[in-house]
Design an enzyme around this catalytic site. Structure first.
Site, PDB file in Angstrom:
ATOM      1  N   ASP A  13       9.665   6.464   0.215  1.00 51.78           N
ATOM      2  CA  ASP A  13      11.421   7.402   0.877  1.00 51.78           C
ATOM      3  C   ASP A  13      12.331   6.326   0.565  1.00 51.78           C
ATOM      4  OD1 ASP A  13       8.716   8.634   2.824  1.00 51.78           O
ATOM      5  OD2 ASP A  13       9.670   7.654   4.335  1.00 51.78           O
ATOM      6  N   SER A  82       2.504  -0.096   5.312  1.00 50.43           N
ATOM      7  CA  SER A  82       2.234   1.248   5.512  1.00 50.43           C
ATOM      8  C   SER A  82       1.380   1.812   5.847  1.00 50.43           C
ATOM      9  CB  SER A  82       3.606   1.775   5.014  1.00 50.43           C
ATOM     10  OG  SER A  82       2.805   2.084   3.503  1.00 50.43           O
ATOM     11  N   SER A 123       7.269   6.007  14.069  1.00 52.55           N
ATOM     12  CA  SER A 123       6.427   6.697  13.222  1.00 52.55           C
ATOM     13  C   SER A 123       5.572   7.155  14.755  1.00 52.55           C
ATOM     14  CB  SER A 123       5.649   5.673  12.547  1.00 52.55           C
ATOM     15  OG  SER A 123       3.492   6.140  12.376  1.00 52.55           O
ATOM     16  N   GLU A 125       2.646   7.372  14.643  1.00 47.98           N
ATOM     17  CA  GLU A 125       1.876   6.477  15.272  1.00 47.98           C
ATOM     18  C   GLU A 125       1.890   5.716  16.489  1.00 47.98           C
ATOM     19  OE1 GLU A 125      -1.672   5.891  13.902  1.00 47.98           O
ATOM     20  OE2 GLU A 125      -1.295   7.605  12.698  1.00 47.98           O
ATOM     21  N   TYR A 147      -0.666  -1.628  13.330  1.00 47.89           N
ATOM     22  CA  TYR A 147       0.315  -0.523  12.842  1.00 47.89           C
ATOM     23  C   TYR A 147       1.174   0.300  13.641  1.00 47.89           C
ATOM     24  CZ  TYR A 147       3.205   2.861  10.129  1.00 47.89           C
ATOM     25  OH  TYR A 147       4.107   2.904   9.965  1.00 47.89           O
TER      26      TYR A 147
END
Ligand code: GDR
Length: 320
Positions: A13, A82, A123, A125, A147
């Site tokens: 990114d 990540s 995210s 997540e 994470y």
């Protein structure tokens, strides 16, 4: 000339956002922790166009110095551990970088120049074992990995600094986004590169985890534009960014191998070592707020994304 500071600049990114901002005439200052040649190789094409600074977002005095010296109007925090499964083996470090690192940047912004606009890479997540499908900006967080927990902290501290100190600070809740620059440990690149290696006779098989695992996969080039759009609004708000479509790892394999004239069933081996716990819920984006308020829409569909990745690996490897 506007200046942007990007942390984690040598990631997928970071590279794509740098290119996008350079094309818009920005001066780009990139912070990168790793001096690893393989990682820095990813940004070799733009090295002479950006200001690259080696260092970590854990280094508070460096952050303050960077803001004072380069005077950015926008800061994009893309620095993170990540890879989700390895966060179990590095739970504390993941928390220090993905969670506390965000507070360090926000503190630096608050003390040096509270007018700086801040983007936090949040995210999907954070939704983890999601209470609803698809997820939107109001879906409660139920992260299921160190994470995800750390990203939920990073997200919430960004919201808190916005509300408490009036900073223009936003979190983009991005679903999986891929490109030919994706790291080799992520499943999409593992498949595109694996298939090309098999086609070239450099490998005989590809070992993967759960082929039925499904994800909302988009093209990272589209997603970095969403990051930028989030910082150009009159009001700072958080956005969910994804395609709203889900596909399985199996479908990804099917298209990737077919692109090379191969049948994935002859080469892909399911290996329980790559299975993950807690993957029962479907993470899929309801990005209607981004459509409505940012005018953002993905421009690359799933099949085009897979083929783009396979073609890029093929071009690189078959000519080397
Ligand atoms: P993810 O990406 O964990 O969703 O996080 P990844 O590509 O690692 O996994 C996607 C899905 O594929 C399944 N899978 C495998 N994954 C890997 N890596 N290797 C395999 O062999 C394999 N086989 C099946 C996984 O179980 C999973 O369901 C990415 C990262 O970019 C995060 O940083 C980001 O926050 C989220 O996307 C949104």
């Amino acid at each position: 000339m506007k200046t942007a500071l990007i942390t984690g600049v040598a990631g997928q990114d970071g590279l794509l956002l740098s290119k996008f901002l350079l094309s818009k005439g920005y001066r780009v200052v990139g912070l990168e922790r790793s001096g690893n040649a393989a990682i820095l190789d990813r940004i070799r094409d733009i090295l002479d166009q950006i200001i690259l600074v080696r260092g970590s977002i854990q280094d508070q005095s460096l952050l303050v110095r960077l803001l004072e010296e380069y005077d950015p109007c926008e800061v994009y925090n893309l620095a993170a551990h990540s890879f989700v499964p390895s966060s179990w083996g590095q739970a504390i470090l993941t928390g220090e970088i993905n969670a506390l690192g965000v507070t360090r940047i926000l503190e630096a912004i608050r003390s040096v120049n509270p007018k700086i606009r801040f983007y936090q890479a949040s995210s999907s997540e954070v939704f983890g074992n999601a209470v609803e499908t698809p997820q939107n900006e109001n879906t409660p967080f139920r992260p299921r990995s160190p994470y995800g927990v750390a990203k939920a902290y990073g997200h919430s501290i960004t919201v808190n600094y916005r509300e408490m100190f009036g900073l223009y600070a936003v979190s983009g809740i991005l679903y999986n986004h891929e490109s030919p620059f994706r790291g080799l440990e992520f499943v999409t690149r593992k498949i595109s590169l694996g298939a090309v290696n098999i086609k070239l006779g450099k490998a005989r098989e590809l070992r993967l985890g759960n082929l039925e695992a499904r994800r909302d996969w988009g093209y990272a080039g589209d997603y970095v534009q969403a990051m930028w759009l989030m910082l150009q609004q009159s009001k700072a708000e958080d956005y969910v960014i994804g395609t709203g479509e889900i596909h399985s790892v199996r479908e990804f394999c099917e298209i990737a191998f077919a692109r090379l004239g191969l049948d994935y069933r002859e080469y892909v081996i399911v290996d329980p070592r790559f299975y993950r716990p807690n993957e029962d819920t479907l993470l899929v984006a309801d990005a209607s707020k981004a459509h409505r308020q940012l005018g953002w829409r993905p421009s690359v569909n799933f099949c085009e994304l897979v083929e783009m990745m396979v073609d890029a690996d093929w071009m690189a490897l078959s000519h080397s």
